[in-house]
Design a protein around this motif. Sequence first.
Motif, PDB file in Angstrom:
ATOM      1  N   TYR A 230       0.809  -1.217   0.000  1.00 50.55           N
ATOM      2  CA  TYR A 230       0.000   0.000   0.000  1.00 50.55           C
ATOM      3  C   TYR A 230       0.842   1.267   0.000  1.00 50.55           C
ATOM      4  N   ASP A 231       2.065   1.198   0.508  1.00 47.79           N
ATOM      5  CA  ASP A 231       2.928   2.377   0.603  1.00 47.79           C
ATOM      6  C   ASP A 231       3.939   2.471  -0.534  1.00 47.79           C
ATOM      7  N   SER A 232       3.807   1.642  -1.543  1.00 51.52           N
ATOM      8  CA  SER A 232       4.745   1.653  -2.661  1.00 51.52           C
ATOM      9  C   SER A 232       4.463   2.828  -3.593  1.00 51.52           C
ATOM     10  N   TYR A 233       5.253   2.899  -4.661  1.00 51.35           N
ATOM     11  CA  TYR A 233       5.102   3.976  -5.636  1.00 51.35           C
ATOM     12  C   TYR A 233       5.285   3.378  -7.028  1.00 51.35           C
ATOM     13  N   VAL A 234       4.427   3.802  -7.975  1.00 52.86           N
ATOM     14  CA  VAL A 234       4.505   3.322  -9.356  1.00 52.86           C
ATOM     15  C   VAL A 234       4.344   4.502 -10.309  1.00 52.86           C
ATOM     16  N   ASN A 235       5.223   4.577 -11.295  1.00 52.22           N
ATOM     17  CA  ASN A 235       5.140   5.592 -12.347  1.00 52.22           C
ATOM     18  C   ASN A 235       5.437   4.905 -13.681  1.00 52.22           C
ATOM     19  N   THR A 269      10.804   8.113   2.537  1.00 50.80           N
ATOM     20  CA  THR A 269       9.857   9.230   2.603  1.00 50.80           C
ATOM     21  C   THR A 269       8.930   9.134   1.405  1.00 50.80           C
ATOM     22  N   ALA A 270       7.794   9.778   1.492  1.00 50.19           N
ATOM     23  CA  ALA A 270       6.823   9.693   0.404  1.00 50.19           C
ATOM     24  C   ALA A 270       7.358  10.376  -0.849  1.00 50.19           C
ATOM     25  N   ILE A 271       7.145   9.739  -2.009  1.00 56.56           N
ATOM     26  CA  ILE A 271       7.583  10.289  -3.293  1.00 56.56           C
ATOM     27  C   ILE A 271       6.474  11.157  -3.875  1.00 56.56           C
ATOM     28  N   HIS A 272       6.848  12.369  -4.257  1.00 63.38           N
ATOM     29  CA  HIS A 272       5.874  13.292  -4.830  1.00 63.38           C
ATOM     30  C   HIS A 272       5.853  13.217  -6.352  1.00 63.38           C
ATOM     31  N   HIS A 273       7.022  13.047  -6.963  1.00 64.51           N
ATOM     32  CA  HIS A 273       7.087  13.103  -8.418  1.00 64.51           C
ATOM     33  C   HIS A 273       8.390  12.466  -8.895  1.00 64.51           C
ATOM     34  N   THR A 274       8.329  11.719 -10.007  1.00 66.93           N
ATOM     35  CA  THR A 274       9.527  11.224 -10.674  1.00 66.93           C
ATOM     36  C   THR A 274       9.389  11.497 -12.163  1.00 66.93           C
ATOM     37  N   GLU A 275      10.528  11.600 -12.830  1.00 67.75           N
ATOM     38  CA  GLU A 275      10.512  11.883 -14.262  1.00 67.75           C
ATOM     39  C   GLU A 275      11.819  11.395 -14.879  1.00 67.75           C
ATOM     40  N   LEU A 276      11.717  10.762 -16.035  1.00 63.34           N
ATOM     41  CA  LEU A 276      12.877  10.299 -16.779  1.00 63.34           C
ATOM     42  C   LEU A 276      13.047  11.141 -18.031  1.00 63.34           C
ATOM     43  N   LYS A 277      14.293  11.547 -18.292  1.00 62.37           N
ATOM     44  CA  LYS A 277      14.589  12.289 -19.509  1.00 62.37           C
ATOM     45  C   LYS A 277      15.996  11.933 -19.939  1.00 62.37           C
ATOM     46  N   GLY A 278      16.094  11.158 -21.026  1.00 58.66           N
ATOM     47  CA  GLY A 278      17.404  10.692 -21.476  1.00 58.66           C
ATOM     48  C   GLY A 278      18.041   9.819 -20.415  1.00 58.66           C
ATOM     49  N   SER A 279      19.238  10.183 -19.999  1.00 60.82           N
ATOM     50  CA  SER A 279      19.943   9.418 -18.962  1.00 60.82           C
ATOM     51  C   SER A 279      19.804  10.071 -17.591  1.00 60.82           C
ATOM     52  N   LEU A 283      13.831  13.035  -9.078  1.00 59.78           N
ATOM     53  CA  LEU A 283      13.060  12.550  -7.940  1.00 59.78           C
ATOM     54  C   LEU A 283      12.724  13.723  -7.035  1.00 59.78           C
ATOM     55  N   VAL A 284      11.435  13.905  -6.745  1.00 62.26           N
ATOM     56  CA  VAL A 284      10.984  14.928  -5.808  1.00 62.26           C
ATOM     57  C   VAL A 284      10.238  14.223  -4.686  1.00 62.26           C
ATOM     58  N   THR A 285      10.678  14.396  -3.442  1.00 59.92           N
ATOM     59  CA  THR A 285      10.045  13.745  -2.300  1.00 59.92           C
ATOM     60  C   THR A 285       9.268  14.763  -1.481  1.00 59.92           C
ATOM     61  N   ASP A 286       8.370  14.250  -0.633  1.00 61.47           N
ATOM     62  CA  ASP A 286       7.478  15.126   0.109  1.00 61.47           C
ATOM     63  C   ASP A 286       8.169  15.920   1.205  1.00 61.47           C
ATOM     64  N   ASP A 287       9.431  15.655   1.465  1.00 59.01           N
ATOM     65  CA  ASP A 287      10.154  16.495   2.419  1.00 59.01           C
ATOM     66  C   ASP A 287      10.763  17.715   1.735  1.00 59.01           C
ATOM     67  N   GLY A 288      10.464  17.872   0.433  1.00 57.16           N
ATOM     68  CA  GLY A 288      10.930  19.046  -0.289  1.00 57.16           C
ATOM     69  C   GLY A 288      12.280  18.887  -0.942  1.00 57.16           C
ATOM     70  N   THR A 289      12.834  17.678  -0.963  1.00 53.72           N
ATOM     71  CA  THR A 289      14.147  17.456  -1.569  1.00 53.72           C
ATOM     72  C   THR A 289      13.993  17.087  -3.044  1.00 53.72           C
ATOM     73  N   ILE A 290      14.828  17.688  -3.892  1.00 54.43           N
ATOM     74  CA  ILE A 290      14.854  17.388  -5.319  1.00 54.43           C
ATOM     75  C   ILE A 290      16.206  16.761  -5.645  1.00 54.43           C
ATOM     76  N   THR A 291      16.175  15.561  -6.257  1.00 54.51           N
ATOM     77  CA  THR A 291      17.406  14.843  -6.573  1.00 54.51           C
ATOM     78  C   THR A 291      17.411  14.457  -8.048  1.00 54.51           C
ATOM     79  N   VAL A 292      18.564  14.622  -8.691  1.00 55.44           N
ATOM     80  CA  VAL A 292      18.739  14.205 -10.084  1.00 55.44           C
ATOM     81  C   VAL A 292      19.822  13.129 -10.125  1.00 55.44           C
ATOM     82  N   TRP A 293      19.493  11.987 -10.777  1.00 53.63           N
ATOM     83  CA  TRP A 293      20.413  10.852 -10.880  1.00 53.63           C
ATOM     84  C   TRP A 293      20.818  10.634 -12.335  1.00 53.63           C
TER      85      TRP A 293
END
Length: 428
Positions: A230-235, A269-279, A283-293
């Motif tokens: 129930y606490d997973s995330y799918v995009n 932490t809860a995931i708010h948004h993910t997005e793939l673009k090229g390589s 990742l945007v999480t609900d604690d306000g952190t934005i990470t690019v991998w």
Amino acid sequence: MEAGEPQDCTSWLPDELALRILSYLDAKDILQVAQTCQRWRELAEDEGLWQGKCKADGIEEPPQVTRSRAKGSGSGPWKSAYTNQLRIDTNWHRGRFKTITLDTSESGTDFFTWTSDGKEMICIVDKNTIQIWSAVTGEPIRTLVGHTDKIFAIQMRDHMIVSGSWDCTIKVWNAESGECIHTLGGHTDAVSHLYLHGNRVASGSCDDSIRIWDIETGQCLHVLMAQIDYDSYVNYDGRWVISRNDGSNLKIWDPETQSCLRSFPIPITAIHHTELKGSRLLLVTDDGTITVWDTDTGQRIQTIKDLQTYISAVSLRANIFIWGDKGLPAGFDRKRFQRYVENVRLRSHFDLSNTGFGPVPLWGFRLGTGWDENADIYLQGLKRRNKYIHFIIFCRTKLICMIEERSSEMIKVLDFNWEERRRKRLKL
């Protein structure tokens, strides 16, 4: 320069170069330039110019763009789309909106499952029924009945609605007719997650699988074995599937080969948004952190944490400001408060152009994280007055939120896509 020669030093430029110059101006400047002479007025009507400005600002292609422009119909579709969005953004900045209150007193509404496409809103009522509302009038339109158990997940796009339930099925609905087009069976446990992309939907189930479906044919295209709860995330972006399965790792899957391509360690932490673009993976999480991998190397490229307080705080404060609550405690920094409110109207997105990403949605963060001392004091004052405000949905034209006040709950729609008739319209 001899007498009789044009005084406009750019009049000798070919149209392509003149349009290139115009492309660097904003809409109001283009309006002023268009008033100088007939040639600039004609150039300012060029649809290619406005198409470029729309794409630069992330404005979607208007539906009229494929139709031939009627004689004497005024501005073309791209120009109309841009100027209409300019008007809406101005309303956001100035706090001008029309308020619609939904009558949900007897509907059995689940106040935490709302979604909208800007024209219609849908929610779950009485656990296993879907209610469709008009986002324009605030009136209920129709009810969708068919699930035999609690609905967990719901998504909509245009006139299509997809719902997942504890009855192990996924239903595809036509929102206009209320007809159930397909009932998708295959999962053996509750369907807890859905992600709709085009005519395909990814469903995550507690049977530890993710399935990709074609919602037009009802066919199951792919099955991925992944640990889903129930606490997973799918995009799903139409090519890759992103999931968080075991709470601490974000995984990218290839549905065609049913294999996990890459795994990224992330905080719990809860995931708010993910997005793939090229390589790149955003990742945007609900604690306000934005990470690019970097998806090729698995390395973290960029982490933004200093917006944590800004993002969460301005979201709530903007709501409070909009509703006109003047009960600010003594010592509260009113100038700072006003600055936050103005910023949130100007910044409905965050731009990460240096990493290849454009606008990143920052709305919809859960409340209760990143508050400063003054905000905590203000929140306590709200609680004492039995008033609490939640963000639910934000789109380009509307803000839809749920308010709890004096033990009652209500849904309000703030529509910024309007104009006061007594004001002179801006003709661009």
